[in-house]
Design an enzyme around this catalytic site. Structure first.
Site, PDB file in Angstrom:
ATOM      1  N   CYS A  85       0.851  -1.189   0.000  1.00 47.60           N
ATOM      2  CA  CYS A  85       0.000   0.000   0.000  1.00 47.60           C
ATOM      3  C   CYS A  85       0.883   1.235   0.000  1.00 47.60           C
ATOM      4  O   CYS A  85       1.902   1.291   0.680  1.00 47.60           O
ATOM      5  CB  CYS A  85      -0.971  -0.007   1.177  1.00 47.60           C
ATOM      6  SG  CYS A  85      -0.441   0.943   2.593  1.00 47.60           S
ATOM      7  N   GLU A  86       0.498   2.201  -0.820  1.00 45.96           N
ATOM      8  CA  GLU A  86       1.368   3.364  -0.992  1.00 45.96           C
ATOM      9  C   GLU A  86       1.279   4.339   0.176  1.00 45.96           C
ATOM     10  O   GLU A  86       2.067   5.271   0.273  1.00 45.96           O
ATOM     11  CB  GLU A  86       1.058   4.079  -2.305  1.00 45.96           C
ATOM     12  CG  GLU A  86      -0.288   4.772  -2.359  1.00 45.96           C
ATOM     13  CD  GLU A  86      -0.528   5.410  -3.726  1.00 45.96           C
ATOM     14  OE1 GLU A  86       0.181   5.071  -4.685  1.00 45.96           O
ATOM     15  OE2 GLU A  86      -1.441   6.247  -3.813  1.00 45.96           O
ATOM     16  N   HIS A  87       0.340   4.127   1.072  1.00 42.45           N
ATOM     17  CA  HIS A  87       0.204   5.046   2.203  1.00 42.45           C
ATOM     18  C   HIS A  87       1.094   4.656   3.377  1.00 42.45           C
ATOM     19  O   HIS A  87       1.539   5.519   4.125  1.00 42.45           O
ATOM     20  CB  HIS A  87      -1.256   5.114   2.660  1.00 42.45           C
ATOM     21  CG  HIS A  87      -2.184   5.527   1.563  1.00 42.45           C
ATOM     22  ND1 HIS A  87      -3.352   4.863   1.264  1.00 42.45           N
ATOM     23  CD2 HIS A  87      -2.085   6.544   0.673  1.00 42.45           C
ATOM     24  CE1 HIS A  87      -3.938   5.455   0.228  1.00 42.45           C
ATOM     25  NE2 HIS A  87      -3.187   6.471  -0.139  1.00 42.45           N
ATOM     26  N   HIS A  88       1.327   3.369   3.547  1.00 38.22           N
ATOM     27  CA  HIS A  88       2.117   2.911   4.695  1.00 38.22           C
ATOM     28  C   HIS A  88       3.285   2.023   4.299  1.00 38.22           C
ATOM     29  O   HIS A  88       4.068   1.600   5.137  1.00 38.22           O
ATOM     30  CB  HIS A  88       1.220   2.132   5.659  1.00 38.22           C
ATOM     31  CG  HIS A  88       0.014   2.884   6.095  1.00 38.22           C
ATOM     32  ND1 HIS A  88      -1.200   2.791   5.449  1.00 38.22           N
ATOM     33  CD2 HIS A  88      -0.157   3.778   7.102  1.00 38.22           C
ATOM     34  CE1 HIS A  88      -2.084   3.587   6.037  1.00 38.22           C
ATOM     35  NE2 HIS A  88      -1.484   4.201   7.039  1.00 38.22           N
ATOM     36  N   GLN A  95      -5.479  -0.462  -3.887  1.00 42.07           N
ATOM     37  CA  GLN A  95      -6.174  -1.603  -4.506  1.00 42.07           C
ATOM     38  C   GLN A  95      -7.105  -1.169  -5.638  1.00 42.07           C
ATOM     39  O   GLN A  95      -7.239  -1.848  -6.646  1.00 42.07           O
ATOM     40  CB  GLN A  95      -6.944  -2.371  -3.420  1.00 42.07           C
ATOM     41  CG  GLN A  95      -7.505  -3.694  -3.910  1.00 42.07           C
ATOM     42  CD  GLN A  95      -8.255  -4.440  -2.819  1.00 42.07           C
ATOM     43  OE1 GLN A  95      -7.859  -4.383  -1.657  1.00 42.07           O
ATOM     44  NE2 GLN A  95      -9.321  -5.128  -3.172  1.00 42.07           N
ATOM     45  N   HIS A 132      -5.310  -6.070   4.057  1.00 46.29           N
ATOM     46  CA  HIS A 132      -4.302  -5.019   4.154  1.00 46.29           C
ATOM     47  C   HIS A 132      -3.651  -5.025   5.534  1.00 46.29           C
ATOM     48  O   HIS A 132      -4.323  -4.807   6.540  1.00 46.29           O
ATOM     49  CB  HIS A 132      -4.952  -3.658   3.892  1.00 46.29           C
ATOM     50  CG  HIS A 132      -5.427  -3.483   2.480  1.00 46.29           C
ATOM     51  ND1 HIS A 132      -4.867  -2.575   1.616  1.00 46.29           N
ATOM     52  CD2 HIS A 132      -6.389  -4.134   1.782  1.00 46.29           C
ATOM     53  CE1 HIS A 132      -5.479  -2.660   0.436  1.00 46.29           C
ATOM     54  NE2 HIS A 132      -6.409  -3.599   0.513  1.00 46.29           N
ATOM     55  N   CYS A 153      -1.826  -2.847   6.796  1.00 48.20           N
ATOM     56  CA  CYS A 153      -1.906  -1.542   7.456  1.00 48.20           C
ATOM     57  C   CYS A 153      -3.203  -1.413   8.255  1.00 48.20           C
ATOM     58  O   CYS A 153      -3.299  -0.624   9.188  1.00 48.20           O
ATOM     59  CB  CYS A 153      -1.752  -0.391   6.462  1.00 48.20           C
ATOM     60  SG  CYS A 153      -3.033  -0.293   5.223  1.00 48.20           S
TER      61      CYS A 153
HETATM   62 ZN   LIG Z   1      -2.066   1.428   4.044  1.00 48.90          ZN
END
Ligand SMILES: [Zn+2]
Length: 199
Positions: free
Chosen positions: A87-90, A128, A156, A158
Site C-alpha cells: 500500500c502506498e500510504h504505509h 487496490q 491489508h 496496514c
Molecule cells: Zn495502508
C-alpha cells in the site's frame, strides 16, 4: 548444471537504499551495527527493489508478446491469481486474490500472461482500487475484448497490524468494461468466481 535464476539489482539504487535504511534503523532506536542487523539494510534494499520491479515492466508488451488470433466468443475466466502488493500510504503489504475475465473479440492471450499482468501492477506502491483498474485497462488496450472484468479481494496489513486493527476484514474492488457493464454478464462472472468446481 541445472536451472539457475540470477537476480539483478541496480547497483546505485542498492547502495543508496542501504545507507538510508541504516539510518532508518538507527532512528527507530535500533543499533544498525549489531550482528543480526548488519546485513539487514542490504537485504531490505533488495527486497524492496524486488517488490517494486513492476515499474520497469510493461504489461501491454507482455500481453502483445503472446497474442493469438482465435474465434472464441465465450467468457474466459482466470480466477484465484495470487497477489502481493504494497500500500502506498504505509508501505505495508496487502495480499489476496485477483479474478479476471474477458470475452475475446478475435484475440486471446496466454493464461500465464494474465497472471503476469497482475504482478506487473502489484509490484509497485499501490492502492487496490487503482491496481484493479490498471489490470483491466491493460487487457482492454491490448486485446480489445468485447468485455473485461476484474475483481480483487485483499487483506491489508496496514489495517490489521496498526490503525483500526481489524484482523478479518477483506477489501473487495472491481472494475468492469464493455459487455460486463450488463447485469447478466457480470452475474455470470461473479457466479463463476464464487463457485468451487474442483469439489
Ligand atoms: Zn495502508
Amino acid at each position: 548444471m541445472g536451472y539457475k535464476k540470477k537476480e539483478q539489482y541496480d547497483e546505485k539504487a542498492t547502495e543508496g537504499l542501504i545507507g538510508n535504511y541504516k539510518h532508518v534503523l538507527d532512528l527507530l532506536g535500533e543499533d544498525s551495527s549489531r550482528e543480526g542487523l548488519v546485513k539487514t539494510p542490504e537485504r531490505l534494499a533488495k527486497a524492496m527493489q524486488f517488490c517494486t520491479q513492476g515499474y520497469n515492466q510493461d504489461a501491454n508488451k507482455i500481453i502483445n508478446s503472446a497474442k493469438f488470433h482465435e474465434n472464441i466468443s465465450e467468457m474466459i475466466v482466470v480466477k484465484d491469481i495470487e497477489l502481493y502488493s504494497l500500500c502506498e500510504h504505509h508501505i505495508l503489504p496487502f495480499f489476496g486474490k485477483a479474478h479476471i475475465a474477458y470475452i475475446p473479440n478475435g484475440w486471446i492471450t496466454g493464461l500465464s500472461k494474465i497472471a503476469r499482468v497482475v504482478d506487473v501492477f502489484a509490484r509497485r506502491l499501490q492502492v487496490q482500487e487503482r491496481l484493479t483498474v490498471q489490470i483491466m485497462n491493460a487487457i482492454k488496450e491490448t486485446l480489445n475484448p468485447i468485455g473485461v472484468g476484474v475483481v480483487i479481494e485483499a487483506k491489508h496489513l496496514c489495517m490489521m497490524m496498526r490503525g483500526v486493527q481489524k484482523q478479518n476484514s477483506v477489501t473487495t474492488t472491481s472494475a468492469f468494461d464493455g459487455e460486463f457493464m450488463k447485469n447478466a454478464t457480470r452475474s455470470e462472472f461473479l457466479k463463476l468466481i464464487s463457485t468451487d468446481l474442483s469439489r
